[in-house]
Design a protein around this motif. Structure first.
Motif, short mmCIF file in Angstrom:
data_model
loop_
_atom_site.label_atom_id
_atom_site.label_comp_id
_atom_site.label_asym_id
_atom_site.label_seq_id
_atom_site.Cartn_x
_atom_site.Cartn_y
_atom_site.Cartn_z
N ILE A 135 3.44 7.46 -74.29
CA ILE A 135 3.03 6.08 -74.02
C ILE A 135 3.38 5.69 -72.59
CG2 ILE A 135 3.50 3.68 -74.59
CD1 ILE A 135 1.66 5.00 -76.60
N VAL A 136 4.59 6.02 -72.15
CA VAL A 136 5.03 5.68 -70.79
C VAL A 136 4.14 6.36 -69.76
CG1 VAL A 136 6.90 5.95 -69.12
CG2 VAL A 136 7.41 5.20 -71.45
N ALA A 137 3.71 7.60 -70.05
CA ALA A 137 2.90 8.36 -69.10
C ALA A 137 1.55 7.71 -68.83
CB ALA A 137 2.69 9.79 -69.61
N VAL A 138 1.08 6.85 -69.73
CA VAL A 138 -0.19 6.15 -69.52
C VAL A 138 -0.11 5.28 -68.27
CG1 VAL A 138 -1.76 4.42 -70.49
CG2 VAL A 138 -0.82 6.22 -71.96
N GLY A 139 1.07 4.70 -68.02
CA GLY A 139 1.25 3.90 -66.82
C GLY A 139 0.90 2.44 -67.00
N SER A 140 0.85 1.98 -68.25
CA SER A 140 0.53 0.57 -68.51
C SER A 140 1.78 -0.13 -69.04
CB SER A 140 -0.60 0.45 -69.54
OG SER A 140 -0.70 -0.89 -70.00
N PRO A 141 2.41 -1.00 -68.25
CA PRO A 141 3.59 -1.72 -68.74
C PRO A 141 3.32 -2.53 -70.00
CG PRO A 141 3.39 -1.96 -66.36
CD PRO A 141 2.12 -1.33 -66.84
N ARG A 142 2.13 -3.07 -70.13
CA ARG A 142 1.82 -3.88 -71.30
C ARG A 142 1.69 -3.01 -72.55
NH1 ARG A 142 0.10 -5.99 -66.85
NH2 ARG A 142 0.26 -8.25 -66.48
N LEU A 143 1.06 -1.86 -72.42
CA LEU A 143 0.99 -0.93 -73.54
C LEU A 143 2.39 -0.50 -73.96
CD1 LEU A 143 -0.61 0.83 -75.52
CD2 LEU A 143 -0.69 2.60 -73.74
#
Length: 207
Positions: free
Chosen positions: A137-145
């Motif tokens: 999830i962190v690797a996606v790079g979206s703080p909101r996600l």
């Protein structure tokens, strides 16, 4: 300054000990945790117990009502169904974004999971399972996600406690997560999305 540090250390140590017992399934949902009994059992003052319980209440692992002892939180089958209803689209976004990439942090969590001894507490497997999915999830790079996913962490961890009876063979847990990371790493997008959907449905649906 030294006294608060010692107190904080005792609180963290007790919270960690209780967390491991909850996540290993040693304490069943609904189990009460009376402060006086815990104080005697662990040899710490009741204020230390109170602070440690507050940590776990804040994490969502315990629930507390006014004038009652804290209790191990329960995640019902209906809760799990709703949890997966919310997790699926979040992890689908992850699969769509990461298809064709290897995530080093997720591979590291898998390696640690594989290295666990056969008699390691289930809480250790839960920790690495959470670390693996969180790394993706962190690797996606979206703080909101990432923030949305974090709100589901407590219920996800409690749900994983139920899966200890499904994955009595830890090698199966490792193999399934290796297949998942391989599918995401290879791509293409649709294959990665299908692998994630299958992974989420398999273990949770088996409970």
């Amino acid at each position: 300054m030294t006294t608060p540090l010692r107190t904080l250390s005792a609180v963290n140590a007790l919270a960690d000990a209780l967390r491991r017992r909850v996540l290993s399934g040693e304490m069943a949902p609904g189990t009460p945790l009376p402060e006086q009994e815990l104080s005697a059992q662990y040899g710490v003052a009741r204020p230390t117990v109170r602070e440690a319980l507050a940590v776990l209440v804040n994490e969502g692992l315990l629930r507390r009502e006014r004038h009652r002892s804290a209790q191990v939180a329960e995640v019902t089958p209906a809760d799990l169904d709703d949890l997966m209803f919310v997790r699926r689209p979040l992890e689908d976004l992850m699969a769509t974004t990461l298809a064709g990439r290897r995530i080093e942090e997720a591979d590291g969590a898998l390696a640690r999971m594989a290295a666990l001894s056969a008699d390691a507490p289930w809480s250790d497997a839960v920790a690495e399972h959470m670390a693996l999915h969180q790394a993706l999830i962190v690797a996606v790079g979206s703080p909101r996600l990432e923030r949305l996913y974090a709100t589901l962490a407590a219920e996800t961890r409690l749900g994983l406690v139920r899966l200890r009876t499904v994955y009595t063979d830890r090698d199966l847990l490792v193999a399934e997560h290796r297949d998942l990371l391989d599918a995401i790493g290879r791509g293409p997008v649709e294959a990665a999305r299908q692998a994630v959907a299958t992974h989420l449905d398999h273990g949770w649906g088996a409970d």
